[in-house]
Write an enzyme that holds these catalytic residues in place. Structure first.
Site, PDB file in Angstrom:
ATOM      1  N   LYS A 110       0.832  -1.211   0.000  1.00 32.67           N
ATOM      2  CA  LYS A 110       0.000   0.000   0.000  1.00 32.67           C
ATOM      3  C   LYS A 110       0.867   1.262   0.000  1.00 32.67           C
ATOM      4  O   LYS A 110       0.641   2.183  -0.773  1.00 32.67           O
ATOM      5  CB  LYS A 110      -0.939   0.024   1.230  1.00 32.67           C
ATOM      6  CG  LYS A 110      -1.854  -1.199   1.327  1.00 32.67           C
ATOM      7  CD  LYS A 110      -2.785  -1.139   2.530  1.00 32.67           C
ATOM      8  CE  LYS A 110      -2.110  -1.209   3.885  1.00 32.67           C
ATOM      9  NZ  LYS A 110      -1.454  -2.485   4.207  1.00 32.67           N
ATOM     10  N   ARG A 124       8.190 -10.460   2.947  1.00 36.23           N
ATOM     11  CA  ARG A 124       8.452  -9.029   2.692  1.00 36.23           C
ATOM     12  C   ARG A 124       8.703  -8.264   3.994  1.00 36.23           C
ATOM     13  O   ARG A 124       9.601  -7.425   4.073  1.00 36.23           O
ATOM     14  CB  ARG A 124       7.253  -8.386   1.988  1.00 36.23           C
ATOM     15  CG  ARG A 124       7.090  -8.795   0.546  1.00 36.23           C
ATOM     16  CD  ARG A 124       5.931  -8.006  -0.059  1.00 36.23           C
ATOM     17  NE  ARG A 124       5.583  -8.483  -1.385  1.00 36.23           N
ATOM     18  CZ  ARG A 124       4.588  -8.005  -2.107  1.00 36.23           C
ATOM     19  NH1 ARG A 124       3.836  -7.036  -1.621  1.00 36.23           N
ATOM     20  NH2 ARG A 124       4.339  -8.472  -3.306  1.00 36.23           N
ATOM     21  N   ARG A 173      10.976  -0.652  12.240  1.00 42.23           N
ATOM     22  CA  ARG A 173       9.603  -0.751  12.754  1.00 42.23           C
ATOM     23  C   ARG A 173       9.511  -1.924  13.720  1.00 42.23           C
ATOM     24  O   ARG A 173       9.769  -3.066  13.342  1.00 42.23           O
ATOM     25  CB  ARG A 173       8.615  -0.944  11.587  1.00 42.23           C
ATOM     26  CG  ARG A 173       8.149   0.387  11.008  1.00 42.23           C
ATOM     27  CD  ARG A 173       7.183   0.209   9.870  1.00 42.23           C
ATOM     28  NE  ARG A 173       5.944  -0.481  10.231  1.00 42.23           N
ATOM     29  CZ  ARG A 173       4.864  -0.497   9.457  1.00 42.23           C
ATOM     30  NH1 ARG A 173       4.873   0.151   8.296  1.00 42.23           N
ATOM     31  NH2 ARG A 173       3.790  -1.149   9.821  1.00 42.23           N
ATOM     32  N   ARG A 184      -0.519  -9.405  13.141  1.00 43.94           N
ATOM     33  CA  ARG A 184      -1.035  -8.296  12.317  1.00 43.94           C
ATOM     34  C   ARG A 184      -1.939  -8.826  11.203  1.00 43.94           C
ATOM     35  O   ARG A 184      -2.972  -8.240  10.903  1.00 43.94           O
ATOM     36  CB  ARG A 184       0.124  -7.489  11.721  1.00 43.94           C
ATOM     37  CG  ARG A 184       0.818  -6.601  12.746  1.00 43.94           C
ATOM     38  CD  ARG A 184       2.197  -6.181  12.268  1.00 43.94           C
ATOM     39  NE  ARG A 184       2.167  -5.326  11.103  1.00 43.94           N
ATOM     40  CZ  ARG A 184       3.242  -5.058  10.358  1.00 43.94           C
ATOM     41  NH1 ARG A 184       4.416  -5.580  10.681  1.00 43.94           N
ATOM     42  NH2 ARG A 184       3.145  -4.266   9.320  1.00 43.94           N
ATOM     43  N   ARG A 233      -9.980   0.628   8.337  1.00 43.60           N
ATOM     44  CA  ARG A 233      -9.601  -0.735   8.703  1.00 43.60           C
ATOM     45  C   ARG A 233     -10.703  -1.459   9.444  1.00 43.60           C
ATOM     46  O   ARG A 233     -10.518  -2.613   9.824  1.00 43.60           O
ATOM     47  CB  ARG A 233      -8.391  -0.663   9.634  1.00 43.60           C
ATOM     48  CG  ARG A 233      -7.069  -1.037   8.987  1.00 43.60           C
ATOM     49  CD  ARG A 233      -5.988  -0.745  10.012  1.00 43.60           C
ATOM     50  NE  ARG A 233      -4.843  -1.563   9.870  1.00 43.60           N
ATOM     51  CZ  ARG A 233      -3.707  -1.178   9.276  1.00 43.60           C
ATOM     52  NH1 ARG A 233      -3.611   0.009   8.722  1.00 43.60           N
ATOM     53  NH2 ARG A 233      -2.690  -1.994   9.239  1.00 43.60           N
TER      54      ARG A 233
HETATM   55  P1  AP5 Z   1       4.682  -1.579   1.894  1.00 38.88           P
HETATM   56  O1  AP5 Z   1       4.402  -0.777   0.665  1.00 38.88           O
HETATM   57  O2  AP5 Z   1       5.307  -0.924   3.036  1.00 38.88           O
HETATM   58  O3  AP5 Z   1       3.335  -2.343   2.335  1.00 38.88           O
HETATM   59  P2  AP5 Z   1       2.134  -1.823   3.194  1.00 38.88           P
HETATM   60  O4  AP5 Z   1       0.919  -2.487   2.631  1.00 38.88           O
HETATM   61  O5  AP5 Z   1       2.133  -0.348   3.271  1.00 38.88           O
HETATM   62  O6  AP5 Z   1       2.522  -2.521   4.579  1.00 38.88           O
HETATM   63  P3  AP5 Z   1       2.553  -1.938   6.048  1.00 38.88           P
HETATM   64  O7  AP5 Z   1       3.413  -2.858   6.835  1.00 38.88           O
HETATM   65  O8  AP5 Z   1       2.818  -0.495   6.080  1.00 38.88           O
HETATM   66  O9  AP5 Z   1       1.047  -2.209   6.413  1.00 38.88           O
HETATM   67  P4  AP5 Z   1       0.366  -2.171   7.733  1.00 38.88           P
HETATM   68  O10 AP5 Z   1      -1.017  -2.117   7.240  1.00 38.88           O
HETATM   69  O11 AP5 Z   1       0.655  -3.276   8.678  1.00 38.88           O
HETATM   70  O12 AP5 Z   1       0.969  -0.917   8.484  1.00 38.88           O
HETATM   71  P5  AP5 Z   1       0.357   0.479   8.840  1.00 38.88           P
HETATM   72  O13 AP5 Z   1       1.466   1.405   8.894  1.00 38.88           O
HETATM   73  O14 AP5 Z   1      -0.803   0.803   7.996  1.00 38.88           O
HETATM   74  O15 AP5 Z   1       5.532  -2.849   1.437  1.00 38.88           O
HETATM   75  C1  AP5 Z   1       6.004  -3.770   2.389  1.00 38.88           C
HETATM   76  C2  AP5 Z   1       7.393  -4.270   1.959  1.00 38.88           C
HETATM   77  O16 AP5 Z   1       7.265  -5.013   0.754  1.00 38.88           O
HETATM   78  C3  AP5 Z   1       8.393  -3.140   1.670  1.00 38.88           C
HETATM   79  O17 AP5 Z   1       9.656  -3.526   2.099  1.00 38.88           O
HETATM   80  C4  AP5 Z   1       8.328  -3.008   0.140  1.00 38.88           C
HETATM   81  O18 AP5 Z   1       9.518  -2.538  -0.377  1.00 38.88           O
HETATM   82  C5  AP5 Z   1       8.036  -4.426  -0.287  1.00 38.88           C
HETATM   83  N1  AP5 Z   1       7.241  -4.518  -1.523  1.00 38.88           N
HETATM   84  C6  AP5 Z   1       6.235  -3.669  -1.914  1.00 38.88           C
HETATM   85  N2  AP5 Z   1       5.726  -4.057  -3.098  1.00 38.88           N
HETATM   86  C7  AP5 Z   1       6.409  -5.183  -3.452  1.00 38.88           C
HETATM   87  C8  AP5 Z   1       6.357  -6.055  -4.603  1.00 38.88           C
HETATM   88  N3  AP5 Z   1       5.470  -5.845  -5.574  1.00 38.88           N
HETATM   89  N4  AP5 Z   1       7.185  -7.110  -4.628  1.00 38.88           N
HETATM   90  C9  AP5 Z   1       8.097  -7.328  -3.619  1.00 38.88           C
HETATM   91  N5  AP5 Z   1       8.217  -6.529  -2.519  1.00 38.88           N
HETATM   92  C10 AP5 Z   1       7.384  -5.473  -2.448  1.00 38.88           C
HETATM   93  O19 AP5 Z   1      -0.208   0.197  10.324  1.00 38.88           O
HETATM   94  C11 AP5 Z   1       0.649  -0.070  11.405  1.00 38.88           C
HETATM   95  C12 AP5 Z   1      -0.167  -0.213  12.687  1.00 38.88           C
HETATM   96  O20 AP5 Z   1      -0.788   1.047  12.987  1.00 38.88           O
HETATM   97  C13 AP5 Z   1      -1.306  -1.210  12.676  1.00 38.88           C
HETATM   98  O21 AP5 Z   1      -0.867  -2.513  12.967  1.00 38.88           O
HETATM   99  C14 AP5 Z   1      -2.230  -0.640  13.744  1.00 38.88           C
HETATM  100  O22 AP5 Z   1      -1.737  -0.944  15.033  1.00 38.88           O
HETATM  101  C15 AP5 Z   1      -2.081   0.856  13.533  1.00 38.88           C
HETATM  102  N6  AP5 Z   1      -3.068   1.407  12.591  1.00 38.88           N
HETATM  103  C16 AP5 Z   1      -2.791   2.004  11.395  1.00 38.88           C
HETATM  104  N7  AP5 Z   1      -3.919   2.389  10.789  1.00 38.88           N
HETATM  105  C17 AP5 Z   1      -4.934   2.034  11.601  1.00 38.88           C
HETATM  106  C18 AP5 Z   1      -6.354   2.147  11.505  1.00 38.88           C
HETATM  107  N8  AP5 Z   1      -6.941   2.709  10.439  1.00 38.88           N
HETATM  108  N9  AP5 Z   1      -7.092   1.664  12.528  1.00 38.88           N
HETATM  109  C19 AP5 Z   1      -6.530   1.105  13.621  1.00 38.88           C
HETATM  110  N10 AP5 Z   1      -5.192   0.965  13.771  1.00 38.88           N
HETATM  111  C20 AP5 Z   1      -4.398   1.418  12.765  1.00 38.88           C
HETATM  112 MG    MG Z   2       2.288   1.032   4.901  1.00 38.20          MG
END
Ligand code: AP5
Ligand code: MG
Length: 192
Positions: free
Chosen positions: A14, A124, A134, A146, A89
């Site tokens: 994402k 990943r 992180r 997660r 979410r």
């Molecule tokens: P990346 O692009 O970072 O993936 P992402 O989907 O953004 O993954 P996140 O880990 O950021 O998602 P998340 O939903 O757990 O975290 P968030 O910050 O939202 O890619 C991941 C990796 O893969 C990278 O190294 C990238 O280079 C690689 N990659 C990308 N595309 C690729 C491809 N095509 N092929 C190979 N490799 C690839 O949330 C964190 C925490 O915050 C949550 O757990 C929760 O506690 C809290 N939180 C956030 N939002 C909310 C909400 N709305 N409600 C409640 N709690 C929330």
């Molecule tokens: Mg992210």
């Protein structure tokens, strides 16, 4: 306005795709995960409370993230549109977003879901954990928690947008550029 929800489990890509989409479509990127990490870095009370949950791979309360999105929408009244990344979410978050966007006389055009299996997600995120700093990327058990939280609480959000005829799922495995092209194709097809 073009308002897009980028949906998918942790590690689906994402954030990676958002970076490219904001440049192409001139959008404001709203990642609740990034916003929460900024609060943690700034040492605010909200950040401290959120960190306890995030470090366990659990969602933070709806009202916390809804409040953050509300204030960002207010701060960016002249934006050409928004990408919502990692939000909504839960179904209450999705319903709250509809109300907020309605107040700004706009709405969600499309939700694009990136489909990636849990083995690839784990691979990943462990890889990213070597450099991201992180805490929630650091071990397999936490990453599984997660993904479970996503499966339990977040997947119903797809039905919410499906019922509105706005849901599109695409394969999130492949090169970053190929996936980007597919997303753009779906966006362009949704805007008439
Ligand atoms: P990346 O692009 O970072 O993936 P992402 O989907 O953004 O993954 P996140 O880990 O950021 O998602 P998340 O939903 O757990 O975290 P968030 O910050 O939202 O890619 C991941 C990796 O893969 C990278 O190294 C990238 O280079 C690689 N990659 C990308 N595309 C690729 C491809 N095509 N092929 C190979 N490799 C690839 O949330 C964190 C925490 O915050 C949550 O757990 C929760 O506690 C809290 N939180 C956030 N939002 C909310 C909400 N709305 N409600 C409640 N709690 C929330
Ligand atoms: Mg992210």
């Amino acid at each position: 306005m073009l308002n897009l929800v980028l949906f998918g489990p942790p590690g689906a890509g994402k954030g990676t795709q958002s970076e490219k989409l904001i440049r192409k479509y001139n959008l404001v990127h709203l990642s609740t995960g990034d916003l929460l990490r900024s609060q943690i870095a700034a040492g605010t009370e909200l950040g401290l409370r959120a960190k306890q949950l995030m470090d366990q791979g659990l969602l933070v309360p709806d009202e916390v993230v809804i409040g953050m999105i509300e204030s960002k929408l207010r701060d960016n009244q002249n934006a050409a549109g928004f990408i919502f990344d990692g939000f909504p979410r839960t179904v209450p978050q999705a319903a709250a977003l509809d109300v907020l966007l309605n107040q700004h006389e706009t709405g969600i055009n499309i939700m694009v879901a990136l489909v990636v299996d849990s083995e690839e997600l784990t691979r990943r995120l462990l890889l990213r954990g070597q450099t991201s700093g992180r805490p929630d990327d650091q071990n397999e058990e936490l990453i599984r928690r997660r993904v479970k939280e996503y499966n339990d609480k977040t997947t119903p959000v797809a039905d919410y947008y499906s019922q509105q005829g706005k849901f599109v799922a695409i394969d999130g495995i492949g090169t970053i550029d190929d996936i980007f092209e597919t997303i753009c194709h779906k966006i362009d097809g949704s805007v008439v």
